[in-house]
Design a protein around this motif. Sequence first.
Motif, PDB file in Angstrom:
ATOM      1  N   PRO A 130       0.840  -1.201   0.000  1.00  0.00           N
ATOM      2  CA  PRO A 130       0.000   0.000   0.000  1.00  0.00           C
ATOM      3  C   PRO A 130       0.878   1.255   0.000  1.00  0.00           C
ATOM      4  O   PRO A 130       1.752   1.403   0.850  1.00  0.00           O
ATOM      5  CB  PRO A 130      -0.793  -0.126   1.306  1.00  0.00           C
ATOM      6  N   THR A 131       0.655   2.119  -0.971  1.00  0.00           N
ATOM      7  CA  THR A 131       1.529   3.267  -1.174  1.00  0.00           C
ATOM      8  C   THR A 131       0.705   4.525  -1.393  1.00  0.00           C
ATOM      9  O   THR A 131      -0.271   4.524  -2.151  1.00  0.00           O
ATOM     10  CB  THR A 131       2.452   3.045  -2.390  1.00  0.00           C
ATOM     11  N   LEU A 132       1.110   5.599  -0.728  1.00  0.00           N
ATOM     12  CA  LEU A 132       0.473   6.900  -0.880  1.00  0.00           C
ATOM     13  C   LEU A 132       1.477   7.885  -1.446  1.00  0.00           C
ATOM     14  O   LEU A 132       2.555   8.084  -0.879  1.00  0.00           O
ATOM     15  CB  LEU A 132      -0.041   7.404   0.472  1.00  0.00           C
ATOM     16  N   PHE A 133       1.140   8.488  -2.573  1.00  0.00           N
ATOM     17  CA  PHE A 133       1.942   9.567  -3.140  1.00  0.00           C
ATOM     18  C   PHE A 133       1.286  10.901  -2.772  1.00  0.00           C
ATOM     19  O   PHE A 133       0.113  11.119  -3.078  1.00  0.00           O
ATOM     20  CB  PHE A 133       2.029   9.441  -4.659  1.00  0.00           C
ATOM     21  N   LEU A 134       2.036  11.765  -2.111  1.00  0.00           N
ATOM     22  CA  LEU A 134       1.563  13.097  -1.773  1.00  0.00           C
ATOM     23  C   LEU A 134       2.237  14.096  -2.703  1.00  0.00           C
ATOM     24  O   LEU A 134       3.465  14.174  -2.754  1.00  0.00           O
ATOM     25  CB  LEU A 134       1.904  13.436  -0.320  1.00  0.00           C
TER      26      LEU A 134
END
Length: 255
Positions: free
Chosen positions: A196-200
């Motif tokens: 699970p990866t979040l790009f901000l």
Amino acid sequence: MDLFVRERGEGPPLLLLHGLFGSADNLGAIARNLEADYKVISLDLRNHGRSPHVEGMSYTAMAADVKLILDKLDIGKCHVFGHSMGGKTAMQLALDAPDRISRLVVGDIAPVSYGNHHSDILQGLRTVAESDAVSRTDAEAILADFVNEPDVLSFLLTNWRRGNNGKGHWRIGLDAIIGGYSEISAENTGLAVDIPTLFLRGSLSDYIKPEHREAILALFPKATVRTVEGTGHWLHAEKPELVARLINRFLSNDL
């Protein structure tokens, strides 16, 4: 590679990785906002801050440096937040050792190749290094001819130090960074990972563009992208409380 490490707080381990020309200090506001819920581990990457100066700036090498630190600290698995160059290092760690990362947050960078965004800065840093500058004021007077953004100028000057011999010097490994710049601007490589990866991304930044979506999902199919309004590339410094809150919500599986 014996990287400089700073630890604070208690809880699940959260690794913070800074960007180019930065150090663990630059992520201090994020660390302070998260240390109540996590054991925050901040590193100075190679050729930065208080860590050793060595040849080579490939993401494979930097990811290996980080993995060695995790081994040294006896951390099997952790969350990771990386900004810019640190974000690419974090992504490479995920690609090379996916079993070591629970959740990944990437600050305003994509796993793609970028052009030379720093030619003027590198020329300015080199000019200062070859000058007789001693004080920060001396260094600033020279560097200002190459960098016309006050915030960027102040950020770069956090690396200026006066040595015991009275002479000034850059704390970064400038020769290694210049020699390895093509590696710093290179894309990430590897096979897709189920993390699970979040790009901000900063709304005022052009580092993550719509055309990068395919490259992001090719390596991180569980990725989502969130925009932090009113911020540029240094989103973590411009709105640290908001960025820390978004990180915490994602790591807590609430985002």
